[in-house]
Write a protein that holds these residues in place. Structure first.
Motif, short mmCIF file in Angstrom:
data_model
loop_
_atom_site.label_atom_id
_atom_site.label_comp_id
_atom_site.label_asym_id
_atom_site.label_seq_id
_atom_site.Cartn_x
_atom_site.Cartn_y
_atom_site.Cartn_z
N GLY A 108 -23.69 -42.32 12.84
CA GLY A 108 -24.17 -40.99 13.23
C GLY A 108 -25.20 -40.42 12.39
O GLY A 108 -25.33 -41.07 11.06
N ASP A 130 -25.48 -29.19 9.12
CA ASP A 130 -24.08 -29.73 9.51
C ASP A 130 -23.10 -29.31 8.50
O ASP A 130 -23.60 -29.50 7.33
CB ASP A 130 -24.29 -31.26 9.66
CG ASP A 130 -24.88 -31.58 11.23
OD1 ASP A 130 -25.18 -30.64 11.74
OD2 ASP A 130 -24.69 -32.79 11.38
N ASN A 166 -18.06 -35.17 8.98
CA ASN A 166 -19.25 -34.27 9.59
C ASN A 166 -18.41 -33.33 10.61
O ASN A 166 -18.03 -33.88 11.74
CB ASN A 166 -20.26 -35.07 10.42
CG ASN A 166 -21.45 -34.04 10.72
OD1 ASN A 166 -21.16 -33.17 11.18
ND2 ASN A 166 -22.58 -34.47 10.63
N THR A 182 -19.35 -30.70 12.07
CA THR A 182 -20.28 -30.28 13.24
C THR A 182 -20.36 -31.12 14.37
O THR A 182 -20.15 -30.80 15.61
CB THR A 182 -21.46 -29.86 12.58
OG1 THR A 182 -21.38 -29.07 11.46
CG2 THR A 182 -22.51 -29.25 13.75
N ARG A 183 -20.29 -32.69 14.01
CA ARG A 183 -20.76 -33.58 15.05
C ARG A 183 -19.57 -34.47 15.16
O ARG A 183 -19.48 -35.39 16.25
CB ARG A 183 -21.84 -34.34 14.63
CG ARG A 183 -23.16 -33.42 14.41
CD ARG A 183 -24.37 -34.23 14.24
NE ARG A 183 -25.36 -32.98 14.07
CZ ARG A 183 -25.85 -32.10 14.88
NH1 ARG A 183 -25.56 -31.99 16.15
NH2 ARG A 183 -26.87 -31.13 14.47
#
Length: 137
Positions: A77, A83, A107, A109-110
């Motif tokens: 990613g 983030d 992460n 956020t993702r």
């Protein structure tokens, strides 16, 4: 002290004893939450865009021992500026931008995790405060 509480509970009946046990359990919850929070990683952000987050692509690859693009070839990613990154540990790896450290990030956020050069973390020092060392020297 235990004998006084036991006698009081017996005089008040079973309901009071249940309430006492419940109160002691509720009182213990904040301490348990504190332990869980302490074991979780420390939150940071990244200042750059399209930062590769990497991991091993095959058994026997040495990513955790010395993180680098060669040792962590699989890009899983790309972190983006701002983030939310939960950093669980840090170690020495290939120097990026003058910073020899790499971090293992989740992460938030993702929704992916792996190794990332610490250079891209929004913090003025190479070694991140409150983050333990994973591997290496």
């Amino acid at each position: 002290m235990w004998n006084k509480s036991a006698r009081r509970g017996a005089r008040l009946g079973g309901g009071a004893a249940v309430l006492c046990a419940l109160a002691m359990t509720v009182g213990a919850a904040p301490a348990q939450a504190t332990v869980e929070q302490a074991s979780a990683g420390t939150m940071f952000t990244t200042w750059a865009t399209d930062v590769n987050v990497r991991r091993d692509s095959a058994p026997g690859v040495r990513c955790p021992e010395f993180p680098s693009p060669g040792n962590c070839p699989q890009v899983i990613g790309k972190a983006q500026r701002g983030d939310q990154l939960e950093v669980s540990c840090q170690t020495r790896g290939e120097t990026v931008g003058g910073n020899p450290n790499w971090v293992f990030v989740d992460n938030r956020t993702r929704g992916f995790y792996g190794w990332m050069a610490s250079y891209y973390i929004s913090h003025p020092d190479n070694w991140l405060p409150g983050v333990p060392q994973c591997y290496g020297p």
